[in-house]
Design a protein around this motif. Structure first.
Motif, PDB file in Angstrom:
ATOM      1  N   CYS A  60       0.849  -1.200   0.000  1.00 56.84           N
ATOM      2  CA  CYS A  60       0.000   0.000   0.000  1.00 56.84           C
ATOM      3  C   CYS A  60       0.877   1.240   0.000  1.00 56.84           C
ATOM      4  O   CYS A  60       2.032   1.195   0.438  1.00 56.84           O
ATOM      5  N   SER A  76       0.002   4.043   1.620  1.00 58.05           N
ATOM      6  CA  SER A  76      -0.035   4.535   3.012  1.00 58.05           C
ATOM      7  C   SER A  76      -0.920   3.573   3.780  1.00 58.05           C
ATOM      8  O   SER A  76      -1.640   2.786   3.163  1.00 58.05           O
ATOM      9  N   LYS A  77      -0.853   3.621   5.083  1.00 58.58           N
ATOM     10  CA  LYS A  77      -1.645   2.672   5.877  1.00 58.58           C
ATOM     11  C   LYS A  77      -2.842   3.408   6.464  1.00 58.58           C
ATOM     12  O   LYS A  77      -2.694   4.358   7.250  1.00 58.58           O
ATOM     13  N   CYS A  78      -4.043   2.988   6.094  1.00 59.19           N
ATOM     14  CA  CYS A  78      -5.260   3.626   6.610  1.00 59.19           C
ATOM     15  C   CYS A  78      -5.375   3.315   8.106  1.00 59.19           C
ATOM     16  O   CYS A  78      -5.003   2.223   8.547  1.00 59.19           O
ATOM     17  N   TYR A 114      -7.791   2.567  10.040  1.00 57.14           N
ATOM     18  CA  TYR A 114      -8.697   1.493  10.479  1.00 57.14           C
ATOM     19  C   TYR A 114      -8.279   0.130   9.922  1.00 57.14           C
ATOM     20  O   TYR A 114      -8.908  -0.890  10.218  1.00 57.14           O
ATOM     21  N   CYS A 115      -7.234   0.087   9.100  1.00 64.53           N
ATOM     22  CA  CYS A 115      -6.920  -1.136   8.352  1.00 64.53           C
ATOM     23  C   CYS A 115      -6.352  -2.230   9.260  1.00 64.53           C
ATOM     24  O   CYS A 115      -5.342  -2.030   9.924  1.00 64.53           O
ATOM     25  N   PHE A 172      -5.730  -5.342   7.861  1.00 58.90           N
ATOM     26  CA  PHE A 172      -5.230  -6.372   6.943  1.00 58.90           C
ATOM     27  C   PHE A 172      -3.706  -6.482   7.054  1.00 58.90           C
ATOM     28  O   PHE A 172      -3.041  -5.557   7.506  1.00 58.90           O
ATOM     29  N   SER A 192      -1.239  -5.736   5.382  1.00 58.20           N
ATOM     30  CA  SER A 192      -0.697  -4.930   4.282  1.00 58.20           C
ATOM     31  C   SER A 192       0.203  -3.861   4.893  1.00 58.20           C
ATOM     32  O   SER A 192       0.101  -3.562   6.071  1.00 58.20           O
ATOM     33  N   GLY A 221      -5.793  -7.204  -1.551  1.00 65.97           N
ATOM     34  CA  GLY A 221      -4.603  -6.708  -0.858  1.00 65.97           C
ATOM     35  C   GLY A 221      -4.923  -6.042   0.441  1.00 65.97           C
ATOM     36  O   GLY A 221      -5.874  -6.408   1.105  1.00 65.97           O
ATOM     37  N   GLY A 222      -4.140  -4.978   0.670  1.00 70.02           N
ATOM     38  CA  GLY A 222      -3.228  -4.316  -0.204  1.00 70.02           C
ATOM     39  C   GLY A 222      -3.829  -3.559  -1.391  1.00 70.02           C
ATOM     40  O   GLY A 222      -5.031  -3.424  -1.532  1.00 70.02           O
ATOM     41  N   THR A 223      -2.912  -3.105  -2.191  1.00 70.00           N
ATOM     42  CA  THR A 223      -3.277  -2.330  -3.373  1.00 70.00           C
ATOM     43  C   THR A 223      -2.599  -2.971  -4.585  1.00 70.00           C
ATOM     44  O   THR A 223      -1.488  -2.575  -4.978  1.00 70.00           O
ATOM     45  N   ARG A 253      -6.684   7.996   4.219  1.00 62.44           N
ATOM     46  CA  ARG A 253      -6.778   7.632   2.803  1.00 62.44           C
ATOM     47  C   ARG A 253      -6.300   8.802   1.955  1.00 62.44           C
ATOM     48  O   ARG A 253      -6.418   9.959   2.344  1.00 62.44           O
TER      49      ARG A 253
END
Ligand code: SF4
Length: 421
Positions: free
Chosen positions: A27, A29-31, A33-34, A36, A38, A82-84, A154
């Motif tokens: 990714c 950047s890391k959100c 709330y994420c 996952f 990633s 993902g991820g992205t 985001r």
């Protein structure tokens, strides 16, 4: 795109096609709330990762055979998650698709989905997606309110999402999904309705609605659990408001022709996600990459009318994955009782629910009896509905909100699930 018959109804071991899930954990950047597996890694990792992924694709047949698993050779859905995934280059996509084509037979009508973070799809990657046969894109919009995206870490705006939709359609990809997330910091019922309105105006044929998960695996989740205020934790809506948002989405999507077909998923006729339906129909899938799950069945055996199924999850550590260390994080073989439990709680996620005839056919009347007793009790408690003419159980509106409690009831139906029936 109509579903093939073997995925329309629930199946145990009878589906001869495979779904491929490829996890791309990178990714930009890391959100906040994420939760996952990633992260933000240097682009120099991408080559090595793709090389490893292709190695796993090539080894999948022999690894399945070693475990006594049936690995269908025909693939009719591929999902890059993902991820992205679109951070990979066009050359990476060509490499992966070349390998898939050499190992598996891809059906002409295969659904091929790539997840995309708005504003991060380069022209060259878009060209590669089209050239490789990608025919479905899932855009993680989450909200059309710019300040809600910004407070969540985001990187995109409403305009980015709308621009990407236009570019994808111009490139010929019309099967588009937009994700929305209920529970973002600063979100209100009013702003949520605005996001839904804009999503509907885009005319996409599919939408997914998720509710914020609060756990130790995200920065925002940890902050909320500790009662802190970082990451705008104080602006996260209450559980009741998030539940209201979810019910509002069901109502607005349904009146606009996006019918709910699963707890989190809505589609116009013919646009339900074939790949995701595999998960809820217990059709086989092979997941490769970091933190990827697979569900495969044992080779058919005349002595075992219900072949055992194996659930596998790969490591969530990118370093371990790249080093080839402990690639498997979890694996469990499921016997008939555990498969029946899954059959119930995965089937009930779908609006089409669980048909008694399928249950009897797959597991036998005697074995199914305890779970049917649970289902009838849940009907009496208002958590399930029973359509008498179709002999089918579905979640009631209240059951949908309390779905985890409903699913737990089926786990309790068989005190010792490891015991064979
Ligand atoms: S883009 Fe998706 S996977 Fe990446 S950090 Fe954000 S939510 Fe997580």
């Amino acid at each position: 795109m109509p579903l093939p018959p073997q995925i329309e109804s629930s199946s145990v071991g009878h589906c001869q096609s495979l779904g491929l899930y490829l996890s791309i954990p990178f990714c930009r950047s890391k959100c906040t709330y994420c939760n996952f597996a990633s992260g933000v890694y240097p682009a120099s990792h991408h080559d090595q990762y793709v090389e490893r992924l292709v190695g796993d694709l090539r080894a999948s047949g022999s690894q399945a055979a070693e475990r006594g698993l049936h690995l269908p050779q025909t693939v009719d859905s591929i999902y890059f998650g993902g991820g992205t995934p679109v951070l990979l280059s066009s050359a990476h996509f060509h490499t992966i698709f070349r390998a898939i084509g050499e190992i598996f037979a891809l059906t002409a009508e295969a659904e091929i989905t790539v997840e995309c973070a708005p504003g991060q799809l380069s022209d060259s990657t878009l060209d590669a997606l089209v050239a490789c046969g990608v025919n479905r894109v899932s855009l993680g919009a989450q909200s059309f309110i710019d300040r809600e995206c910004a407070t969540s870490g985001r990187l995109h705006t409403r305009a980015d999402v709308l621009t990407d939709l236009k570019r994808l359609r111009t490139a010929g990809i019309e099967n588009l999904n937009l994700d929305l997330l209920a529970g973002l910091a600063g979100q209100t019922i009013h702003s949520w309705r605005e996001s839904i309105d804009i999503l509907l105006q885009t005319g996409v044929p599919h939408a997914s609605v998720y509710m914020l998960e609060i756990d130790e695996d995200s920065r925002l989740g940890r902050e909320l659990l500790q009662g802190g205020a970082r990451y705008y934790a104080g602006l996260v809506p209450s559980d009741e408001t998030i539940a209201d948002m979810y019910e509002t989405a069901i109502e607005l999507f349904s009146s606009a022709g996006l019918a709910q077909y699963e707890i989190s998923n809505f589609a116009r006729p013919g646009f339900a996600s074939r790949h995701n339906l595999r998960y809820w129909c217990r059709a086989p899938y092979l997941g490769l990459g970091v933190d990827a799950s697979s569900m495969l069945f044992a080779e058919e055996n005349a002595d075992e009318p219900t072949p055992a199924s194996l659930r596998l999850t790969t490591t969530s550590s990118l370093d371990d994955y790249l080093a080839g260390i402990t690639p498997l994080a979890e694996q469990s073989w499921l016997g008939p009782v555990q498969q029946m439990e899954e059959f119930w709680f995965l089937g009930l996620r779908r609006n089409s629910g669980v048909a008694v005839t399928d249950l009897m056919h797959l597991f036998g009347a005697e074995a199914a009896q305890p779970s049917l007793a649970v289902a009838h009790r849940l009907v009496a408690e208002g958590l399930l509905c029973f359509e008498r003419h179709a002999e089918r159980f579905t979640l009631s509106p209240r059951g949908r909100l309390l779905s985890n409690n409903v699913f737990a009831e089926f786990l309790a139906a068989y005190p010792d699930p490891a015991t064979s029936l």
